[in-house]
Motif scaffolding. Structure first.
Motif, PDB file in Angstrom:
ATOM      1  N   TRP A 237      -6.484 -14.994   2.744  1.00 12.07           N
ATOM      2  CA  TRP A 237      -6.499 -14.227   1.496  1.00 12.07           C
ATOM      3  C   TRP A 237      -7.868 -13.607   1.241  1.00 12.07           C
ATOM      4  CZ3 TRP A 237      -2.596 -12.238  -0.796  1.00 12.07           C
ATOM      5  CH2 TRP A 237      -1.341 -12.857  -0.759  1.00 12.07           C
ATOM      6  N   VAL A 238      -8.915 -14.341   1.526  1.00 10.96           N
ATOM      7  CA  VAL A 238     -10.255 -13.782   1.331  1.00 10.96           C
ATOM      8  C   VAL A 238     -10.476 -12.612   2.281  1.00 10.96           C
ATOM      9  CG1 VAL A 238     -12.731 -14.239   1.551  1.00 10.96           C
ATOM     10  CG2 VAL A 238     -11.252 -15.896   0.420  1.00 10.96           C
ATOM     11  N   ASP A 239     -10.020 -12.765   3.534  1.00 10.62           N
ATOM     12  CA  ASP A 239     -10.166 -11.679   4.502  1.00 10.62           C
ATOM     13  C   ASP A 239      -9.375 -10.458   4.041  1.00 10.62           C
ATOM     14  OD1 ASP A 239     -11.264 -10.964   7.192  1.00 10.62           O
ATOM     15  OD2 ASP A 239      -9.154 -10.607   7.614  1.00 10.62           O
ATOM     16  N   PHE A 240      -8.205 -10.690   3.470  1.00  7.48           N
ATOM     17  CA  PHE A 240      -7.412  -9.576   2.951  1.00  7.48           C
ATOM     18  C   PHE A 240      -8.150  -8.854   1.832  1.00  7.48           C
ATOM     19  CE2 PHE A 240      -4.482  -7.989  -0.311  1.00  7.48           C
ATOM     20  CZ  PHE A 240      -3.812  -7.031   0.417  1.00  7.48           C
ATOM     21  N   GLU A 241      -8.782  -9.611   0.939  1.00 10.81           N
ATOM     22  CA  GLU A 241      -9.544  -8.981  -0.145  1.00 10.81           C
ATOM     23  C   GLU A 241     -10.654  -8.097   0.408  1.00 10.81           C
ATOM     24  OE1 GLU A 241     -10.234 -10.789  -4.082  1.00 10.81           O
ATOM     25  OE2 GLU A 241      -9.954 -12.673  -3.013  1.00 10.81           O
ATOM     26  N   VAL A 242     -11.306  -8.572   1.469  1.00 12.52           N
ATOM     27  CA  VAL A 242     -12.441  -7.841   2.032  1.00 12.52           C
ATOM     28  C   VAL A 242     -11.978  -6.631   2.827  1.00 12.52           C
ATOM     29  CG1 VAL A 242     -14.384  -8.012   3.643  1.00 12.52           C
ATOM     30  CG2 VAL A 242     -13.897  -9.903   2.080  1.00 12.52           C
ATOM     31  N   ARG A 243     -10.846  -6.772   3.536  1.00  9.70           N
ATOM     32  CA  ARG A 243     -10.411  -5.704   4.453  1.00  9.70           C
ATOM     33  C   ARG A 243      -8.991  -5.249   4.153  1.00  9.70           C
ATOM     34  NH1 ARG A 243     -11.581  -7.565  10.527  1.00  9.70           N
ATOM     35  NH2 ARG A 243     -10.562  -9.513   9.892  1.00  9.70           N
ATOM     36  N   SER A 244      -8.660  -5.087   2.889  1.00  8.62           N
ATOM     37  CA  SER A 244      -7.275  -4.776   2.535  1.00  8.62           C
ATOM     38  C   SER A 244      -6.789  -3.475   3.168  1.00  8.62           C
ATOM     39  CB  SER A 244      -7.113  -4.719   1.019  1.00  8.62           C
ATOM     40  OG  SER A 244      -7.946  -3.711   0.471  1.00  8.62           O
ATOM     41  N   ALA A 245      -7.664  -2.477   3.269  1.00  2.00           N
ATOM     42  CA  ALA A 245      -7.238  -1.198   3.849  1.00  2.00           C
ATOM     43  C   ALA A 245      -6.779  -1.374   5.293  1.00  2.00           C
ATOM     44  CB  ALA A 245      -8.372  -0.181   3.775  1.00  2.00           C
ATOM     45  N   GLU A 246      -7.463  -2.248   6.049  1.00  2.00           N
ATOM     46  CA  GLU A 246      -7.071  -2.476   7.445  1.00  2.00           C
ATOM     47  C   GLU A 246      -5.729  -3.197   7.516  1.00  2.00           C
ATOM     48  OE1 GLU A 246     -10.194  -3.907  10.068  1.00  2.00           O
ATOM     49  OE2 GLU A 246     -11.684  -3.268   8.601  1.00  2.00           O
ATOM     50  N   TYR A 247      -5.488  -4.117   6.577  1.00  2.00           N
ATOM     51  CA  TYR A 247      -4.189  -4.801   6.540  1.00  2.00           C
ATOM     52  C   TYR A 247      -3.071  -3.800   6.256  1.00  2.00           C
ATOM     53  CZ  TYR A 247      -6.001  -9.585   6.741  1.00  2.00           C
ATOM     54  OH  TYR A 247      -6.574 -10.764   7.151  1.00  2.00           O
ATOM     55  N   TYR A 248      -3.288  -2.928   5.285  1.00  2.00           N
ATOM     56  CA  TYR A 248      -2.256  -1.955   4.949  1.00  2.00           C
ATOM     57  C   TYR A 248      -2.071  -0.928   6.060  1.00  2.00           C
ATOM     58  CZ  TYR A 248      -1.326  -3.563   0.216  1.00  2.00           C
ATOM     59  OH  TYR A 248      -0.914  -4.297  -0.869  1.00  2.00           O
ATOM     60  N   SER A 249      -3.129  -0.620   6.787  1.00  2.00           N
ATOM     61  CA  SER A 249      -2.993   0.281   7.934  1.00  2.00           C
ATOM     62  C   SER A 249      -2.084  -0.332   8.986  1.00  2.00           C
ATOM     63  CB  SER A 249      -4.373   0.583   8.535  1.00  2.00           C
ATOM     64  OG  SER A 249      -5.161   1.339   7.654  1.00  2.00           O
ATOM     65  N   GLN A 250      -2.303  -1.617   9.280  1.00  2.00           N
ATOM     66  CA  GLN A 250      -1.442  -2.309  10.242  1.00  2.00           C
ATOM     67  C   GLN A 250      -0.013  -2.382   9.731  1.00  2.00           C
ATOM     68  OE1 GLN A 250      -1.898  -3.299  13.235  1.00  2.00           O
ATOM     69  NE2 GLN A 250      -4.113  -3.212  13.501  1.00  2.00           N
ATOM     70  N   LEU A 251       0.133  -2.654   8.435  1.00  2.00           N
ATOM     71  CA  LEU A 251       1.473  -2.763   7.861  1.00  2.00           C
ATOM     72  C   LEU A 251       2.221  -1.444   7.991  1.00  2.00           C
ATOM     73  CD1 LEU A 251       3.555  -4.393   6.291  1.00  2.00           C
ATOM     74  CD2 LEU A 251       2.427  -3.688   4.178  1.00  2.00           C
ATOM     75  N   ALA A 252       1.548  -0.340   7.696  1.00  2.00           N
ATOM     76  CA  ALA A 252       2.194   0.969   7.798  1.00  2.00           C
ATOM     77  C   ALA A 252       2.589   1.266   9.240  1.00  2.00           C
ATOM     78  CB  ALA A 252       1.257   2.049   7.266  1.00  2.00           C
ATOM     79  N   GLU A 253       1.722   0.883  10.188  1.00  2.00           N
ATOM     80  CA  GLU A 253       2.012   1.151  11.602  1.00  2.00           C
ATOM     81  C   GLU A 253       3.200   0.336  12.087  1.00  2.00           C
ATOM     82  OE1 GLU A 253      -0.285   0.866  15.904  1.00  2.00           O
ATOM     83  OE2 GLU A 253      -1.451   1.065  14.060  1.00  2.00           O
ATOM     84  N   VAL A 254       3.241  -0.930  11.684  1.00  2.00           N
ATOM     85  CA  VAL A 254       4.325  -1.808  12.140  1.00  2.00           C
ATOM     86  C   VAL A 254       5.649  -1.410  11.510  1.00  2.00           C
ATOM     87  CG1 VAL A 254       5.194  -4.180  12.103  1.00  2.00           C
ATOM     88  CG2 VAL A 254       2.791  -3.750  12.602  1.00  2.00           C
ATOM     89  N   SER A 255       5.604  -1.090  10.216  1.00  2.00           N
ATOM     90  CA  SER A 255       6.846  -0.805   9.511  1.00  2.00           C
ATOM     91  C   SER A 255       7.314   0.627   9.707  1.00  2.00           C
ATOM     92  CB  SER A 255       6.671  -1.073   8.010  1.00  2.00           C
ATOM     93  OG  SER A 255       5.674  -0.224   7.469  1.00  2.00           O
ATOM     94  N   ALA A 256       6.461   1.443  10.382  1.00  2.00           N
ATOM     95  CA  ALA A 256       6.792   2.853  10.613  1.00  2.00           C
ATOM     96  C   ALA A 256       7.157   3.540   9.313  1.00  2.00           C
ATOM     97  CB  ALA A 256       7.942   2.977  11.619  1.00  2.00           C
ATOM     98  N   HIS A 257       6.356   3.234   8.272  1.00  2.00           N
ATOM     99  CA  HIS A 257       6.604   3.836   6.964  1.00  2.00           C
ATOM    100  C   HIS A 257       6.433   5.346   7.050  1.00  2.00           C
ATOM    101  CE1 HIS A 257       6.118   4.930   2.764  1.00  2.00           C
ATOM    102  NE2 HIS A 257       6.589   3.752   2.435  1.00  2.00           N
ATOM    103  N   ARG A 258       7.374   6.054   6.528  1.00  2.00           N
ATOM    104  CA  ARG A 258       7.356   7.514   6.627  1.00  2.00           C
ATOM    105  C   ARG A 258       6.707   8.126   5.389  1.00  2.00           C
ATOM    106  NH1 ARG A 258      13.401   9.084   8.893  1.00  2.00           N
ATOM    107  NH2 ARG A 258      13.408   7.666  10.668  1.00  2.00           N
ATOM    108  N   THR A 259       5.625   8.803   5.582  1.00  2.00           N
ATOM    109  CA  THR A 259       5.043   9.570   4.495  1.00  2.00           C
ATOM    110  C   THR A 259       5.554  11.003   4.605  1.00  2.00           C
ATOM    111  OG1 THR A 259       3.120  10.109   5.850  1.00  2.00           O
ATOM    112  CG2 THR A 259       2.956   8.161   4.440  1.00  2.00           C
ATOM    113  N   ASP A 260       5.252  11.773   3.622  1.00  2.00           N
ATOM    114  CA  ASP A 260       5.601  13.189   3.658  1.00  2.00           C
ATOM    115  C   ASP A 260       4.725  13.844   4.722  1.00  2.00           C
ATOM    116  OD1 ASP A 260       5.827  15.918   3.245  1.00  2.00           O
ATOM    117  OD2 ASP A 260       6.059  15.714   1.083  1.00  2.00           O
ATOM    118  N   VAL A 261       5.331  14.179   5.862  1.00  2.00           N
ATOM    119  CA  VAL A 261       4.555  14.681   6.989  1.00  2.00           C
ATOM    120  C   VAL A 261       3.832  15.969   6.621  1.00  2.00           C
ATOM    121  CG1 VAL A 261       4.681  15.569   9.345  1.00  2.00           C
ATOM    122  CG2 VAL A 261       6.057  13.582   8.679  1.00  2.00           C
ATOM    123  N   ALA A 262       4.503  16.863   5.930  1.00  2.00           N
ATOM    124  CA  ALA A 262       3.874  18.136   5.557  1.00  2.00           C
ATOM    125  C   ALA A 262       2.653  17.889   4.676  1.00  2.00           C
ATOM    126  CB  ALA A 262       4.878  19.029   4.839  1.00  2.00           C
ATOM    127  N   ALA A 263       2.784  16.954   3.727  1.00  2.00           N
ATOM    128  CA  ALA A 263       1.655  16.651   2.845  1.00  2.00           C
ATOM    129  C   ALA A 263       0.536  15.971   3.616  1.00  2.00           C
ATOM    130  CB  ALA A 263       2.120  15.765   1.695  1.00  2.00           C
TER     131      ALA A 263
END
Length: 745
Positions: A237-263
């Motif tokens: 949890w402490v590591d997540f607080e320090v590096r939350s952006a990296e955790y969410y980057s991995q989460l987006a990559e694994v989950s193949a979350h689709r953003t608005d490609v044009a945007a």
């Protein structure tokens, strides 16, 4: 056949064994990586399913008609009490068939329509991890992500290597097997013999490459990283607080979350997007993973060569620039130049060293001549300011036109005529600083941009709001594009404007690309004391006055480095229509900030302001149209007030009690906040700020602070204080010794 005999037998058998071991190492890593990804997906599924279910519950069952173009009869379903799409989605075909009036066709159509809506909802929901309200399910997700984050960007390279070797060896090993024995080879047919000998030759080259680059060791290390267990759940949890952006980057990559490609691609035309996608991006010298839109931004800079990256503040323009620098370094380029305001020079230095393997060379201050000569000789990323740039000899050995007399003798000696250290990429941060071409800084930048093949301007100011200013910037980069930039494009809206100027301009907004990122982005803004700051700080240290040391950076408002950076942050927020909350422990610092920012500032909220008056100030701040600034004394503004109108938070100095910062940020970063919150902490190098952070960021103290969080602690900042009674005295004594050591004999 005689010439083939030396190739077979024991030596080929040993070679084949080496290939098998390499193949096993590659397969092991790929299996470990797949297990790590499956663990994340398994932990993510129930959280995402719950979000999808909530969304489907809010969608009336009548919307199923929209999917079937009105052909679906819903009266029977509604009469049976199925009022939402969720109710239909979670029902089985058999259950729907039991409803009077619902036949097989209606049941099948209803289920198909509900599933189609559910798929669409699943693509839009975003799982957010609330560190203040952890539960077993989110803990499982963070724990699964921990392995991928801890393995770092080297994991991606190792997996790519494993896939290449595994795929090639899967073909070569069976093909080469007949050559592992003379009899086996002799009994093989002519075609198999030829194929075996060819496979042996390729296998020998492949294993030699692996040995030369320590492939097996790197694959084994990556596997070990993926299997490493955290010391405790608290560490995760402490590591997540320090590096939350990296955790969410991995989460987006694994989950193949689709953003608005044009945007995410800034609404650039398809021909530009195709050129950008075709641009490779080497990560050999990069130490950070990129979000999809950041990768596109770095590729855009490389593919288009001379551009403005105008992403909204908080989207990581610096990281994208570093990614472009790292790619060019991997291609063999050695010299790069970054020009920026003095207020962000330290941040650039730290970011380059933390996010890449590139050498950062600050060319600033009294030793800039030596630094420039060192950069010219050894290469790296030279970092200088707008005010220093005009003193630096340009690649042909001269100073910028009209500014020759400004070059100090030391720099002339350091860079004799005829040098050829033209930067492979010139990066100009806060490029709107050069919108007036008649200024010295603008003329200096113009000379360097003429000599550099690749130039990247960075600015968070929306250029579609300032078409003439944009024309000025493009004139430095792609002058042929200037005639086609029209006011009418901007009038037609930001999307039309960006398409029209796509060859030279890329901008993305937070709301378009941060849909699955955390709502909290934290940035440490490191500054160097100005001479006036340093004098005030030394005086405070000599007096042993801890509180005066903490506010010394604001002693001379006209020359305060921190105050200058705060002005820049507020100005950029104003350009983007964002509201800002500024916190300080000191009422005097807030008064200084108020005077520096001028009109349109609310507050300060302090302990002397009655509670009712505080709330009125917050209400007025919230109701203000567009940009506004609210000043708060951190002990008064950090408790009991909802500041969710603010999406930028500035902390004027670090706090002795970390919970004060936590509560202040929580006033803005809370339920009801619809935009990501950016937190900028203003810090001075070689000062009490440095010493204080070093003590407070001790991991054991962080673990302890996290473990002892409670409702009482959240309500009362004094409930948790990781400092000890002698903290101030300890820091004062350390600073007195350090400054005494700097005094000349």
């Amino acid at each position: 056949m005689e010439t083939d005999v030396p190739r077979v037998g024991r030596r080929v058998g040993e070679l084949h064994t080496q290939g098998v071991r390499l193949y096993d190492a590659a397969r092991t890593l790929l299996a470990d990586h797949h297990r790590a990804l499956d663990a994340v997906r398994s932990a993510l599924a129930p959280l995402r399913d719950e979000l999808v279910a909530k969304e489907l519950e809010s969608i009336p069952v009548s919307r199923l008609k929209d999917v079937t173009e009105g052909r679906l009869r819903l009266a029977a379903l509604e009469a049976a009490g199925l009022g939402s799409v969720r109710a239909v989605y979670e029902a089985s075909r058999f259950e729907l068939r039991q409803i009077p009036g619902v036949g097989a066709q209606t049941a099948d159509q209803a289920l198909a329509a509900a599933r189609q809506i559910a798929r669409a909802v699943e693509e839009t929901v975003s799982v957010r991890i609330d560190v203040d309200r952890p539960d077993p399910r989110t803990a499982a997700l963070v724990g699964a992500l921990y392995r991928l984050v801890e393995a770092g960007p080297e994991l991606r390279r190792a997996v790519d290597t494993a896939e290449r070797f595994e795929g090639r060896l899967a073909e070569l090993l069976p093909a080469a097997r007949p050559a592992t024995g003379r009899l086996r080879l002799a009994l093989a047919g002519r075609r198999r013999r030829e194929a075996a000998l060819a496979a042996v030759a390729e296998l020998r080259a492949l294993t030699a490459e692996a040995a030369e680059t320590d492939v097996r060791l790197r694959l084994a290390q990556a596997s070990a990283d993926l299997l490493r267990e955290p010391a405790s759940e608290i560490e995760v949890w402490v590591d997540f607080e320090v590096r939350s952006a990296e955790y969410y980057s991995q989460l987006a990559e694994v989950s193949a979350h689709r953003t608005d490609v044009a945007a995410a691609e800034g609404f650039v035309p398809s021909e530009v997007a195709e050129r950008v996608h075709a641009q490779p991006l080497d990560d050999t010298h990069r130490r950070v993973a990129l979000r999809g839109y950041q990768s596109f931004g770095a590729r855009f800079a490389l593919a288009q060569r001379r551009v403005v990256l105008g992403d909204e503040m908080g989207l990581g323009k610096t990281v994208q620039a570093i990614a472009a620098l790292a790619h060019l370094a991997a291609e063999g380029h050695s010299h790069f130049l970054v020009v920026c305001p003095a207020s962000v020079l330290i941040n650039w230095t730290r970011e380059i060293r933390a996010r890449s393997t590139l050498r950062a060379v600050p060319v600033h201050g009294p030793d800039r001549g030596d630094a420039y000569a060192q950069w010219r000789e050894r290469g790296g990323v030279a970092l200088t300011t707008f005010d220093v740039l005009h003193t630096l000899p340009v690649p042909d050995g001269t100073s910028p036109a009209g500014l020759k007399d400004a070059t100090p003798a030391g720099l002339k000696d350091a860079a004799p005529a005829g040098i050829t250290t033209t930067p492979a990429l010139l990066v100009v941060d806060e490029a709107h600083y050069i919108k007036n071409r008649d200024t010295r800084r603008a003329r200096s930048v113009a000379v360097w941009t003429e000599r550099c093949d690749r130039v990247l301007f960075l600015t968070g100011t929306p250029m579609e709001n300032r078409v003439e200013e944009f024309r000025t910037l493009v004139r430095y980069l792609q002058p042929d594009l200037v005639p086609v930039i029209r006011e009418s494009d901007a009038v037609a809206g930001p999307h039309s404007f960006r398409k029209a100027v796509a060859p030279a301009y890329l901008r993305r907004n937070q709301r378009d690309v941060l849909t699955e990122l955390p709502a909290l982005l934290q940035v440490d803004e490191w500054e160097e004391f100005s001479a006036a700051d340093q004098d005030a700080y030394r005086a405070a240290v000599l007096e042993g006055n801890f509180m005066a040391m903490r506010r010394a950076a604001y002693a001379d408002p006209e020359k305060s480095a921190k105050l200058q950076r705060l002005r820049e942050l507020v100005a950029e927020a104003a350009e983007n229509g964002l509201k800002v909350a500024v916190f300080s422990y000191f009422r005097g610092v807030l008064e200084t900030v108020r005077a520096a920012l001028g009109d349109g500032v609310f507050g300060p909220i302090s302990g002397a302001v009655p509670a009712a008056r505080r709330q009125r100030l917050v209400d007025d701040f919230t109701a203000a149209e567009g940009h506004a600034v609210l000043l708060c004394q951190i002990e008064a503004g950090g408790v009991g007030l909802n500041l969710q109108a603010a999406s930028v938070v500035v902390l004027c100095e670090p706090q002795v009690k970390p919970t004060l910062e936590h509560q202040a940020v929580a006033r803005a970063h809370r339920m009801g906040q619809v935009r990501p919150v950016q937190v900028h902490r203003l810090l001075a190098t070689d000062s009490v700020d440095d010493r204080l952070l070093r003590i407070l960021e001790n991991k054991n103290r962080l673990f302890d602070a996290y473990a002892r969080r409670s409702d009482t602690a959240e309500a009362t900042p004094d409930a948790i204080d990781v400092s000890d009674d002698g903290l101030a005295r300890r820091i004062v004594e350390e600073e007195q010794r350090r400054l005494a050591g700097e005094q000349p004999d």
